[in-house]
Structures are given as C-alpha cells and as structure tokens.
Design a protein around this motif. Structure first.
Motif, PDB file in Angstrom:
ATOM      1  N   TRP A   1       4.124   6.222  -5.584  1.00  0.00           N
ATOM      2  CA  TRP A   1       2.979   5.423  -5.162  1.00  0.00           C
ATOM      3  C   TRP A   1       1.647   6.056  -5.554  1.00  0.00           C
ATOM      4  CZ3 TRP A   1      -0.511   7.636  -1.820  1.00  0.00           C
ATOM      5  CH2 TRP A   1      -0.073   8.717  -1.029  1.00  0.00           C
ATOM      6  N   VAL A   2       1.637   7.362  -5.738  1.00  0.00           N
ATOM      7  CA  VAL A   2       0.396   8.060  -6.065  1.00  0.00           C
ATOM      8  C   VAL A   2      -0.158   7.604  -7.415  1.00  0.00           C
ATOM      9  CG1 VAL A   2      -0.625  10.334  -6.508  1.00  0.00           C
ATOM     10  CG2 VAL A   2       1.055  10.052  -4.671  1.00  0.00           C
ATOM     11  N   LEU A   3       0.726   7.326  -8.371  1.00  0.00           N
ATOM     12  CA  LEU A   3       0.282   6.922  -9.705  1.00  0.00           C
ATOM     13  C   LEU A   3      -0.499   5.619  -9.658  1.00  0.00           C
ATOM     14  CD1 LEU A   3       3.489   7.725 -11.803  1.00  0.00           C
ATOM     15  CD2 LEU A   3       1.535   9.216 -11.287  1.00  0.00           C
ATOM     16  N   ASP A   4      -0.025   4.670  -8.863  1.00  0.00           N
ATOM     17  CA  ASP A   4      -0.728   3.393  -8.729  1.00  0.00           C
ATOM     18  C   ASP A   4      -2.005   3.554  -7.908  1.00  0.00           C
ATOM     19  OD1 ASP A   4       1.158   1.923 -10.190  1.00  0.00           O
ATOM     20  OD2 ASP A   4       2.419   1.641  -8.423  1.00  0.00           O
TER      21      ASP A   4
ATOM     22  N   TYR B   1     -18.929   8.436   3.974  1.00  0.00           N
ATOM     23  CA  TYR B   1     -18.654   7.556   2.861  1.00  0.00           C
ATOM     24  C   TYR B   1     -18.459   6.123   3.328  1.00  0.00           C
ATOM     25  CZ  TYR B   1     -17.840  11.871   0.384  1.00  0.00           C
ATOM     26  OH  TYR B   1     -17.976  13.109  -0.170  1.00  0.00           O
ATOM     27  N   PRO B   2     -18.725   5.149   2.461  1.00  0.00           N
ATOM     28  CA  PRO B   2     -18.513   3.751   2.843  1.00  0.00           C
ATOM     29  C   PRO B   2     -17.035   3.439   2.946  1.00  0.00           C
ATOM     30  CG  PRO B   2     -19.029   3.917   0.518  1.00  0.00           C
ATOM     31  CD  PRO B   2     -19.215   5.306   1.096  1.00  0.00           C
ATOM     32  N   ASN B   3     -16.746   2.305   3.558  1.00  0.00           N
ATOM     33  CA  ASN B   3     -15.361   1.856   3.646  1.00  0.00           C
ATOM     34  C   ASN B   3     -14.817   1.620   2.251  1.00  0.00           C
ATOM     35  OD1 ASN B   3     -15.570   1.895   6.386  1.00  0.00           O
ATOM     36  ND2 ASN B   3     -15.963  -0.304   6.593  1.00  0.00           N
ATOM     37  N   SER B   4     -13.502   1.771   2.097  1.00  0.00           N
ATOM     38  CA  SER B   4     -12.888   1.555   0.790  1.00  0.00           C
ATOM     39  C   SER B   4     -12.936   0.089   0.428  1.00  0.00           C
ATOM     40  CB  SER B   4     -11.441   2.046   0.803  1.00  0.00           C
ATOM     41  OG  SER B   4     -10.711   1.382   1.787  1.00  0.00           O
ATOM     42  N   ALA B   5     -13.002  -0.159  -0.861  1.00  0.00           N
ATOM     43  CA  ALA B   5     -13.029  -1.531  -1.351  1.00  0.00           C
ATOM     44  C   ALA B   5     -11.666  -2.177  -1.176  1.00  0.00           C
ATOM     45  CB  ALA B   5     -13.433  -1.531  -2.827  1.00  0.00           C
ATOM     46  N   PRO B   6     -11.598  -3.513  -1.191  1.00  0.00           N
ATOM     47  CA  PRO B   6     -10.299  -4.178  -1.094  1.00  0.00           C
ATOM     48  C   PRO B   6      -9.405  -3.778  -2.249  1.00  0.00           C
ATOM     49  CG  PRO B   6     -12.114  -5.731  -0.757  1.00  0.00           C
ATOM     50  CD  PRO B   6     -12.716  -4.445  -1.251  1.00  0.00           C
ATOM     51  N   ASN B   7      -8.129  -4.016  -2.061  1.00  0.00           N
ATOM     52  CA  ASN B   7      -7.157  -3.725  -3.110  1.00  0.00           C
ATOM     53  C   ASN B   7      -7.521  -4.501  -4.365  1.00  0.00           C
ATOM     54  OD1 ASN B   7      -4.878  -3.545  -4.750  1.00  0.00           O
ATOM     55  ND2 ASN B   7      -3.559  -3.260  -2.979  1.00  0.00           N
ATOM     56  N   GLN B   8      -7.810  -3.758  -5.413  1.00  0.00           N
ATOM     57  CA  GLN B   8      -8.309  -4.391  -6.640  1.00  0.00           C
ATOM     58  C   GLN B   8      -7.193  -4.615  -7.643  1.00  0.00           C
ATOM     59  OE1 GLN B   8     -11.510  -1.885  -7.883  1.00  0.00           O
ATOM     60  NE2 GLN B   8     -12.620  -2.089  -5.970  1.00  0.00           N
ATOM     61  N   GLY B   9      -6.138  -5.250  -7.161  1.00  0.00           N
ATOM     62  CA  GLY B   9      -5.051  -5.578  -8.062  1.00  0.00           C
ATOM     63  C   GLY B   9      -4.064  -4.469  -8.275  1.00  0.00           C
ATOM     64  N   TYR B  10      -4.154  -3.362  -7.518  1.00  0.00           N
ATOM     65  CA  TYR B  10      -3.200  -2.290  -7.664  1.00  0.00           C
ATOM     66  C   TYR B  10      -1.903  -2.673  -6.983  1.00  0.00           C
ATOM     67  CZ  TYR B  10      -7.699   0.097  -8.143  1.00  0.00           C
ATOM     68  OH  TYR B  10      -8.957   0.451  -8.496  1.00  0.00           O
ATOM     69  N   PRO B  11      -0.774  -2.249  -7.508  1.00  0.00           N
ATOM     70  CA  PRO B  11       0.490  -2.508  -6.825  1.00  0.00           C
ATOM     71  C   PRO B  11       0.481  -1.865  -5.445  1.00  0.00           C
ATOM     72  CG  PRO B  11       0.862  -1.711  -9.060  1.00  0.00           C
ATOM     73  CD  PRO B  11      -0.598  -1.548  -8.765  1.00  0.00           C
ATOM     74  N   THR B  12       1.046  -2.569  -4.469  1.00  0.00           N
ATOM     75  CA  THR B  12       1.125  -2.026  -3.126  1.00  0.00           C
ATOM     76  C   THR B  12       2.134  -0.903  -3.091  1.00  0.00           C
ATOM     77  OG1 THR B  12       0.590  -4.188  -2.187  1.00  0.00           O
ATOM     78  CG2 THR B  12       1.597  -2.566  -0.700  1.00  0.00           C
ATOM     79  N   PRO B  13       1.728   0.302  -2.675  1.00  0.00           N
ATOM     80  CA  PRO B  13       2.670   1.432  -2.631  1.00  0.00           C
ATOM     81  C   PRO B  13       3.822   1.141  -1.695  1.00  0.00           C
ATOM     82  CG  PRO B  13       0.402   2.172  -2.385  1.00  0.00           C
ATOM     83  CD  PRO B  13       0.384   0.693  -2.263  1.00  0.00           C
ATOM     84  N   PRO B  14       4.994   1.740  -1.932  1.00  0.00           N
ATOM     85  CA  PRO B  14       6.144   1.541  -1.059  1.00  0.00           C
ATOM     86  C   PRO B  14       5.796   1.912   0.379  1.00  0.00           C
ATOM     87  CG  PRO B  14       6.781   2.738  -3.025  1.00  0.00           C
ATOM     88  CD  PRO B  14       5.298   2.646  -3.042  1.00  0.00           C
ATOM     89  N   GLY B  15       6.193   1.046   1.325  1.00  0.00           N
ATOM     90  CA  GLY B  15       5.964   1.316   2.726  1.00  0.00           C
ATOM     91  C   GLY B  15       4.596   0.897   3.210  1.00  0.00           C
ATOM     92  N   GLN B  16       3.734   0.375   2.327  1.00  0.00           N
ATOM     93  CA  GLN B  16       2.407  -0.055   2.729  1.00  0.00           C
ATOM     94  C   GLN B  16       2.353  -1.566   2.756  1.00  0.00           C
ATOM     95  OE1 GLN B  16      -1.007   1.920   0.991  1.00  0.00           O
ATOM     96  NE2 GLN B  16      -2.054  -0.006   0.804  1.00  0.00           N
ATOM     97  N   SER B  17       1.964  -2.110   3.883  1.00  0.00           N
ATOM     98  CA  SER B  17       1.931  -3.558   4.017  1.00  0.00           C
ATOM     99  C   SER B  17       0.871  -4.149   3.114  1.00  0.00           C
ATOM    100  CB  SER B  17       1.631  -3.928   5.474  1.00  0.00           C
ATOM    101  OG  SER B  17       2.605  -3.365   6.334  1.00  0.00           O
ATOM    102  N   PRO B  18       1.125  -5.338   2.525  1.00  0.00           N
ATOM    103  CA  PRO B  18       0.167  -5.926   1.599  1.00  0.00           C
ATOM    104  C   PRO B  18      -1.188  -6.192   2.232  1.00  0.00           C
ATOM    105  CG  PRO B  18       2.325  -6.971   1.409  1.00  0.00           C
ATOM    106  CD  PRO B  18       2.382  -6.088   2.609  1.00  0.00           C
ATOM    107  N   GLN B  19      -1.232  -6.382   3.594  1.00  0.00           N
ATOM    108  CA  GLN B  19      -2.523  -6.712   4.175  1.00  0.00           C
ATOM    109  C   GLN B  19      -3.465  -5.523   4.217  1.00  0.00           C
ATOM    110  OE1 GLN B  19       0.390  -6.817   5.761  1.00  0.00           O
ATOM    111  NE2 GLN B  19       0.291  -6.020   7.865  1.00  0.00           N
TER     112      GLN B  19
ATOM    113  N   PRO C   1      -2.474  13.505  -1.543  1.00  0.00           N
ATOM    114  CA  PRO C   1      -1.193  12.923  -1.125  1.00  0.00           C
ATOM    115  C   PRO C   1      -0.113  13.967  -0.895  1.00  0.00           C
ATOM    116  CG  PRO C   1      -2.163  11.610  -2.870  1.00  0.00           C
ATOM    117  CD  PRO C   1      -3.011  12.847  -2.743  1.00  0.00           C
ATOM    118  N   GLY C   2       0.537  13.888   0.262  1.00  0.00           N
ATOM    119  CA  GLY C   2       1.593  14.836   0.581  1.00  0.00           C
ATOM    120  C   GLY C   2       2.668  14.262   1.483  1.00  0.00           C
ATOM    121  N   VAL C   3       2.763  12.931   1.576  1.00  0.00           N
ATOM    122  CA  VAL C   3       3.751  12.278   2.433  1.00  0.00           C
ATOM    123  C   VAL C   3       4.571  11.299   1.599  1.00  0.00           C
ATOM    124  CG1 VAL C   3       4.097  10.801   4.458  1.00  0.00           C
ATOM    125  CG2 VAL C   3       2.290  12.530   4.468  1.00  0.00           C
ATOM    126  N   GLU C   4       5.892  11.376   1.748  1.00  0.00           N
ATOM    127  CA  GLU C   4       6.816  10.523   0.993  1.00  0.00           C
ATOM    128  C   GLU C   4       6.594  10.685  -0.511  1.00  0.00           C
ATOM    129  OE1 GLU C   4       9.120   9.188   2.586  1.00  0.00           O
ATOM    130  OE2 GLU C   4       8.417   8.989   4.633  1.00  0.00           O
TER     131      GLU C   4
END
Length: 445
Positions: free
Chosen positions: A37-40, A413-431, A236-239
C-alpha cells in the motif's frame, strides 16, 4: 557488553495486534505487489520518474541480506560479516533481507511487475551482518565496527533498524562510530523502538541521528512506536510486506519502527541521488522540511509523537527548499564521546545534556521482526487505534535531545486533500481520503 534478545513467534503476534491467520493457499507474487500500500500512497511511479536512487549505496547493519532473493538480485554488494565468521549475504533471521527489500527491492518477472519493490530500487545495498541467529547476543563493538566499515566503503546512508531496549545506552565505541559517520558526511537513520514508551531509544536518540517512528496507512501513530522529545520523523510501519527467503513463499508481514526506518533510509537515498552536492545535513533538512502532519490538526513541529511529520519522498525531491547550512540540523556527535554525550540533538544555548542510562547495551531489532506467515494466509486487519497520550511505560533512559535550530518551527499543517485517484490501500475503507496525499504543507516561510 551484550545481552540476549528474546525473539518468539508468540511475542511477535502479540506485538502486531489483530492478525487473522487462515488456511488460504499460498499467494502469488502479483498479490504480494498488490499488498504494498505504501507504493500507491506515496505515488512512487511519479517519484521514480525523478530518480530511483542510482549511484547511492545504503548500508544495512542487520542480520545479513540474502542477495539471491529474486527481488534483490544485482542490488546487494558483498558486504562483511561482523559476527565472528560467515557470509554477509546469509540471513538466518530474515530481518535484514526484509529491510533491504523496502529500500532497494526491484521486483521480478515480466517488467519487474511482481514481488517487492523498495522506494529506491536502483540504490545498492551494502549488507553488514551483526547478528547470525535470532538468539545471538548483540554487541556494541560489532555494529560500531560495521558503521565504520560502511563509511569507509562508500555508503552514503546507514540504516540501523535496531534499537536499545529501555534503559540501555550506547557505549563509547558505538558513539564514536556514529560520530565518525557524521564527520564523513553520511546520513545515519535509526529506529525509535517498539516499546510503546515515551522516550526514544539509542542509538536513534543520539545527536544527529534521524530517529524514526511508525504510522499506519491512515497516518496514525502505531501504538507500539516509541515517542518523545527528539523524534525526527514517522513513516509507514504497519502491515508492511517485505522479502524473507526463510518463508516458503519468500515474503512476510511486519509491524515496527524497523520498517519505517528502512523507508526513511530509502528516501534519503533518493534525495542523495537527485541532489548529489547536498551534505548529509542538507539531505536531512529536505526530509524534515518536506514532512507533513497531514490530517492531524493542532500539532506544532517538532511534535513528541510525530516529530517533524510523516515522511513524504516525492515532496523531499520536488519542494523548493533552500539547501540551508551544511551542518546537521539534528546536532553532531562529538568524536571524543565517552560515557555521556557532550552534544544533543540541536545546537541552541538551552540544549540539555543527555540523560544517563543504566548500564548494559541491550540491542534489539526494532520491529520489522517478521511475522512469519504465508502472505496468502493473511487477512489484513489494520490497527486503527489512535495514540492515547502517554501510552506505554517510560524507560529509565532515552535521552532528552533538543530540537534542531533549523529548519524553523513549522505551523500546523492543513488537512489532507481528498483521495486524488490513488488506489485504496488494503484495509482502508474507500470513504477515507488517502492521508498520504502529496499536497505541500504550510512551512511558515
């Protein structure tokens, strides 16, 4: 003095939290790639268009690195064994091979589209073996000698995915070795530790060392990641999937600050490849300045749990960051270090002396200890609990390093931007938005 490390499957499973083991068939290599998931999250395809770490050698001071793994062929140099005889490319424990794969794995198969890929797939790995078997003693003089060897054999980054246990301290030879690396323009990266405590373990806590904690795929601190004053970055250091030739399928699943440390070392290699004229201190400056708290509101850098923020390799390469002073922003080890440090992270006049530690140097591999499971037998259940302030006991040591005198303190820092078309990492809900979206942070400049 060395101390024997306890390494058991039971302890590892407890360490990793909820992990479901099933009787699913062995996974394919493509499945292994899909789980990275880190690559995406880091948009590494765009980053690799800039550099892949060409021309940079990263020393992995660990249990050896198996250069015959299909994802590491051609990347691993001869190296040296410091355990009293043996081969640096023999890895009985499996830990060092995993760290190397996160740094410089290149995959395999048609177009290298299968298997492990590290963040710097064209960097070279210098394996320096300081552990043979999982029950071996660790000695300061072994890893200290390995650090010196790395410097003398062209390493520009040294990865220390190992950590002193609570209350331990780095002896004189280890301190002198770190000072030697810093004096020779080498970036030293070390794991903060997996105690869940509120102090950073040595050698990560030593002046000038990039100390690294671990976060999950939502950017939340891993509950076993050590925190405290002097933490530099989290990554990143989990899963985390990594190479492991001791497993029948060649891979394992890890949690720990070891993996996070390997990712920071890889990012340092990318910066050194793209900006070869920068000093080690200026490379560290770019890593710090480009980090972000993402969607964590109200934090001010440096923060005890997130340091200067979450590592962002792409921004470390692309942000307009002045080179800054040549010196290390995290301080400098004195070459005449003895039983106590004469310097601390930061060079301000208010810098405090390091706390003294109890005797004995209890070095442990700081996570990334392989959860020895077949990848196809894994149902990824991501640890999502947020850090409860002060979670975990405090060891009697860890030091109280001061913060860098540069870069200037960053604003929240500001809030992160919405998912910009990146694949959803395993275990992460699309919302959920991708918390690693690469928007520039507010740097307060």
């Amino acid at each position: 003095m060395g101390a024997k490390r306890v390494w058991s499957t039971t302890g590892v499973v407890a360490l990793t939290g909820a992990l479901l083991l099933t009787s699913a068939p062995t996974a394919s290599a493509d499945y292994v790639r899909d789980q990275q998931w880190v690559l995406d999250a880091y948009k590494m395809d765009a980053t690799w268009a800039l550099t892949q770490g060409e021309g940079v050698t990263v020393a992995v001071v660990d249990s050896g690195v198996d250069g015959s793994h299909p994802d590491l062929t051609g990347q691993v140099l001869q190296g040296k064994d410091f355990t009293g005889g043996g081969n640096a490319q023999e890895d009985v424990a499996g830990h060092g091979t995993g760290m190397a794969s996160l740094i410089a794995g290149h995959g395999h198969g048609a177009g290298n589209n299968a298997g492990m890929v590290g963040l710097a797939p064209k960097a070279k790995i210098l394996p320096l073996r300081v552990l043979q078997n999982k029950d071996d003693n660790f000695e300061d003089d072994a890893w200290a000698e390995a650090v010196r060897y790395a410097v003398d054999h062209g390493a520009k980054v040294i990865n220390l995915s190992l950590s002193g246990g609570r209350g331990s301290r780095t002896l004189t030879n280890g301190r002198e070795a770190i000072a030697y690396a810093q004096a020779h323009d080498v970036v030293v990266v070390a794991a903060a530790g997996n105690d869940g405590g509120v102090s950073i373990n040595e050698p990560a806590a030593l002046p000038g060392v990039v100390s690294v904690g671990a976060v999950d795929n939502e950017g939340n601190l891993w509950d076993k990641s050590n925190t405290g004053e002097g933490l530099t970055l989290v990554a990143p250091g989990v899963e985390i999937v990594s190479a492991n030739t001791n497993r029948s399928d060649g891979y394992s699943l890890d949690n720990g600050t070891s993996d996070a440390t390997a990712y920071v070392s890889a990012a340092a290699a990318l910066v050194r490849a793209k900006y070869p004229d920068l000093t080690a201190g200026q490379v560290i400056n770019r890593l710090i300045k480009s980090a972000s708290f993402l969607d964590h509101k109200g934090l001010k850098a440096p923060d005890d749990e997130y340091g200067y923020g979450i590592l962002r390799p792409n921004k470390a390469l692309t942000m307009n960051i002045p080179a800054g002073p040549k010196k290390n922003p995290l301080g400098q080890m004195s070459s005449s270090s003895s039983t106590s440090s004469q310097s601390s992270k930061g060079t301000g006049s208010s810098a405090k002396a390091k706390k003294r530690f109890s005797s004995g140097s209890f070095l442990v591999l700081a996570g990334g200890i392989a959860v020895v499971v077949v990848i196809g037998a894994i149902a990824f259940v991501v640890i999502r609990s947020r850090r409860n302030g002060g979670n975990g006991g405090s060891g009697p040591g860890g030091g109280s390093p001061q913060h860098p005198t540069y870069p200037p303190a960053q604003q929240p820092y500001p809030n992160s931007a919405p998912n910009q078309g990146y694949p959803t990492p395993p275990g992460q809900s699309p919302q959920h938005p991708n918390p690693y979206a690469q928007q520039p942070p507010h740097q307060g400049q």
